[in-house]
Design an enzyme around this catalytic site. Structure first.
Site, mmCIF file in Angstrom:
data_model
loop_
_atom_site.group_PDB
_atom_site.id
_atom_site.type_symbol
_atom_site.label_atom_id
_atom_site.label_comp_id
_atom_site.label_asym_id
_atom_site.label_seq_id
_atom_site.Cartn_x
_atom_site.Cartn_y
_atom_site.Cartn_z
ATOM 1 N N HIS A 273 0.854 -1.183 0.000
ATOM 2 C CA HIS A 273 0.000 0.000 0.000
ATOM 3 C C HIS A 273 0.890 1.232 0.000
ATOM 4 C CE1 HIS A 273 -3.805 -2.035 1.878
ATOM 5 N NE2 HIS A 273 -3.246 -2.783 0.932
ATOM 6 N N GLU B 279 0.942 3.833 1.850
ATOM 7 C CA GLU B 279 1.424 4.218 3.172
ATOM 8 C C GLU B 279 2.606 3.362 3.612
ATOM 9 O OE1 GLU B 279 -1.718 3.493 2.175
ATOM 10 O OE2 GLU B 279 -3.136 4.086 3.737
#
Length: 151
Positions: free
Chosen positions: A54, A56
């Site tokens: 992801h 993040e």
């Protein structure tokens, strides 16, 4: 401390790049307390065949590597979509000071939706959370992406 500057425009550029690669359009940026851009990333789960890739997670990993530390004390994270539970746990473990996110994620969010990771007693660090930064632009990217997939 430098004056506040939102880095959401860079996160949106990363989200657009992710969409251009066929990834869900989510972008993330990590900035030091001094305003130094430490890392930026977009989703790469399909490209890397990695369910943890992801935006993040990738940005946190790169920022930690840049600093030579597993902690991002006093750092800010800008992300275009509310982090999922996995990413919220990583944000807490990295000790990110402030989380700014764009669109809410009623289906998969882990901050204000669903499990609300930061509200659990087992969460040893809770960042300041600011929602709604460039929410309209973030939502538009996501809606456009999924509209192309599901005509």
């Amino acid at each position: 401390m430098p004056p506040f500057n939102s880095y959401m425009n860079i996160a949106l550029q990363e989200a657009q790049s992710a969409a251009d690669r066929g990834e869900v359009p989510v972008g993330a940026v990590v900035v030091s307390a001094q305003g130094q851009l430490l890392a930026q990333a977009g989703n790469r789960t399909r490209e890397l065949h990695d369910p943890t890739a992801h935006a993040e997670i990738l940005a946190l990993r790169a920022a930690c590597a840049a600093l030579g530390s597993e902690r991002l004390i006093r750092a800010d994270l800008y992300v275009t979509l509310e982090p999922c539970p996995m990413c919220a746990a990583a944000i807490a473990n990295a000790r990110v000071a402030r989380l700014y996110y764009g669109a809410s994620d009623p289906k998969s969010g882990g901050v204000e939706q669903g499990p609300r990771v930061f509200a659990h007693a087992q969460c040893h660090h809770v960042p300041e959370v600011y929602e709604g930064f460039a929410a309209g632009a973030s939502e538009a990217l996501l809606k456009s992406f999924f509209a192309r997939l599901r005509p």
